[in-house]
Write a protein that holds these residues in place. Sequence first.
Motif, PDB file in Angstrom:
ATOM      1  N   THR A  18       0.855  -1.360   0.429  1.00 36.45           N
ATOM      2  CA  THR A  18       0.430   0.023  -0.031  1.00 36.45           C
ATOM      3  C   THR A  18       1.272   1.722  -0.058  1.00 36.45           C
ATOM      4  OG1 THR A  18      -0.263   0.614   2.856  1.00 36.45           O
ATOM      5  CG2 THR A  18      -1.597  -1.147   1.039  1.00 36.45           C
ATOM      6  N   SER A  20       0.713   6.008   0.706  1.00 37.53           N
ATOM      7  CA  SER A  20      -0.215   7.056  -0.049  1.00 37.53           C
ATOM      8  C   SER A  20       0.760   8.153   0.098  1.00 37.53           C
ATOM      9  CB  SER A  20      -1.499   7.017   1.101  1.00 37.53           C
ATOM     10  OG  SER A  20      -1.724   8.327   1.481  1.00 37.53           O
ATOM     11  N   LYS A  56      -3.035   7.055  -3.367  1.00 40.71           N
ATOM     12  CA  LYS A  56      -3.459   6.288  -2.051  1.00 40.71           C
ATOM     13  C   LYS A  56      -3.390   5.342  -3.273  1.00 40.71           C
ATOM     14  CE  LYS A  56      -5.903   8.087   1.631  1.00 40.71           C
ATOM     15  NZ  LYS A  56      -6.803   7.573   2.595  1.00 40.71           N
ATOM     16  N   ALA A  57      -2.723   4.281  -3.402  1.00 34.83           N
ATOM     17  CA  ALA A  57      -2.491   3.179  -4.044  1.00 34.83           C
ATOM     18  C   ALA A  57      -2.293   1.731  -3.349  1.00 34.83           C
ATOM     19  CB  ALA A  57      -1.157   2.468  -5.065  1.00 34.83           C
ATOM     20  N   LEU A  58      -3.151   0.184  -4.067  1.00 35.32           N
ATOM     21  CA  LEU A  58      -3.189  -1.125  -3.291  1.00 35.32           C
ATOM     22  C   LEU A  58      -2.123  -1.863  -4.857  1.00 35.32           C
ATOM     23  CD1 LEU A  58      -3.798  -3.008  -1.267  1.00 35.32           C
ATOM     24  CD2 LEU A  58      -5.969  -3.574  -2.599  1.00 35.32           C
ATOM     25  N   HIS A  59      -1.162  -2.202  -3.843  1.00 30.09           N
ATOM     26  CA  HIS A  59      -0.664  -3.553  -5.010  1.00 30.09           C
ATOM     27  C   HIS A  59      -0.237  -4.858  -4.546  1.00 30.09           C
ATOM     28  CE1 HIS A  59       1.980   0.179  -7.118  1.00 30.09           C
ATOM     29  NE2 HIS A  59       1.690   0.272  -5.590  1.00 30.09           N
ATOM     30  N   THR A  64      -2.988  -3.667  -9.516  1.00 35.70           N
ATOM     31  CA  THR A  64      -2.652  -2.434  -8.743  1.00 35.70           C
ATOM     32  C   THR A  64      -4.306  -1.825  -9.253  1.00 35.70           C
ATOM     33  OG1 THR A  64      -0.325  -2.485  -9.493  1.00 35.70           O
ATOM     34  CG2 THR A  64      -1.689  -0.145  -8.748  1.00 35.70           C
ATOM     35  N   GLY A  66      -6.064   2.262  -7.174  1.00 34.79           N
ATOM     36  CA  GLY A  66      -6.014   3.463  -6.744  1.00 34.79           C
ATOM     37  C   GLY A  66      -6.375   4.573  -6.786  1.00 34.79           C
ATOM     38  N   ALA A 181     -10.973  -2.364  -2.221  1.00 38.85           N
ATOM     39  CA  ALA A 181     -10.430  -1.349  -2.261  1.00 38.85           C
ATOM     40  C   ALA A 181     -10.461  -0.619  -0.529  1.00 38.85           C
ATOM     41  CB  ALA A 181     -11.712   0.507  -2.596  1.00 38.85           C
ATOM     42  N   LEU A 184      -7.508  -0.519   1.245  1.00 39.77           N
ATOM     43  CA  LEU A 184      -6.169   0.861   1.142  1.00 39.77           C
ATOM     44  C   LEU A 184      -6.541   1.345   2.264  1.00 39.77           C
ATOM     45  CD1 LEU A 184      -7.827   2.438  -2.375  1.00 39.77           C
ATOM     46  CD2 LEU A 184      -5.185   2.029  -1.217  1.00 39.77           C
ATOM     47  N   ASN A 185      -7.786   0.473   3.406  1.00 36.79           N
ATOM     48  CA  ASN A 185      -7.569   1.548   4.767  1.00 36.79           C
ATOM     49  C   ASN A 185      -6.904   0.904   5.710  1.00 36.79           C
ATOM     50  OD1 ASN A 185      -8.853   2.012   6.846  1.00 36.79           O
ATOM     51  ND2 ASN A 185     -11.602   1.922   6.587  1.00 36.79           N
ATOM     52  N   THR A 192      -6.092  -7.430   1.481  1.00 37.61           N
ATOM     53  CA  THR A 192      -4.986  -7.441   1.494  1.00 37.61           C
ATOM     54  C   THR A 192      -4.786  -8.927   1.674  1.00 37.61           C
ATOM     55  OG1 THR A 192      -4.170  -5.874   3.341  1.00 37.61           O
ATOM     56  CG2 THR A 192      -4.362  -4.994   1.077  1.00 37.61           C
TER      57      THR A 192
END
Length: 335
Positions: A18, A20, A56-59, A64, A66, A181, A184-185, A192
Amino acid sequence: MSSTPVSSHGPGRLLPPTLSIDTSDPDRAMSVGRDVYHPHRIRLDSRSRRFRMGLKALHLPDLTLGLLEYGHHVEVITPPLQDSYQINFTVFGSVSMGYGHQTVLTNRRRAAVHGFTEETRLEGWEHPARVVGLKIPRRTLEQELEDLTGAPPETPIRFEGDFDLETPGGQSWRSTVQALAQGLNPGSPIATHPLMAAPLTQAVARGLLLAAPHNHSHLLHMPPGPAPPDAVTDALDYLRANARQRLSVAEIALAAGVSVRTLQAGFRDHLDTTPVAMLRRIRLEGAQRDLLSGRPGTTVAAVARSWGFHHPGRFAIHFAQAFGRSPSEVLGGPS
């Protein structure tokens, strides 16, 4: 939350799962945007005196996601993506996304889905907007399409570009993306977690293929042909031989030489069940045999784990439903 870094597809660069960032430096924004998505350049409105970009991104290994915002009007120009697809819509507000000669005004009700052969343009933020941006590798979508149809695509997947999120399929797909999403929190790490990331990623990829129009859509929406009895038999043989292993429906279909949809139709027509339900039944029968012949020291938990049941409570429920007795009652008892 997982701390394993994920490749950014750049030369030797690794990114955290993640990310930010909130920056007033255009060069920093382009550098991070390159690592997260693609190399690009940002054109500022000549009237803009200040710059701001928030991302903000999640890989994940095959996706991916964002959330992107700018503080003023900008235009983002990206060369052909080469190896991935880009999907954009907004949480609020609207922005324009262009691909080749096509332009789509993206918002909560409409997404743009673009390929990898033309320049991409993203323009807006005269008014506040938050863009949901997804990058999905070409190999991921092509593999999912092959799993669904039973054959690799003969031509690259070409989306129509304009994806209506108000259709039933579009609404379901958007809800799946919103679930992903949540990763991302920091307070909601479920998306994840390795046990959730893979199925959520697959659901996003498959949902896109099923809901967004493209040149192979007809293969996914035509009624599946009946699976021949020998394919169902081959699938059953594979299940029995590999029941202790972690199996996916795609793997079972590959072993039977048919598509996932054809396999599911064959099990429904010939056995009145599904491949997943049949696999569970075969595992339960194997566990029952091991419990009946249990040697000293055998435990219900160990037998359950050996047959792929990692939740003792659910195993006990399924076992009792199948055989009318609890696993502990069967252990060491008469057949």
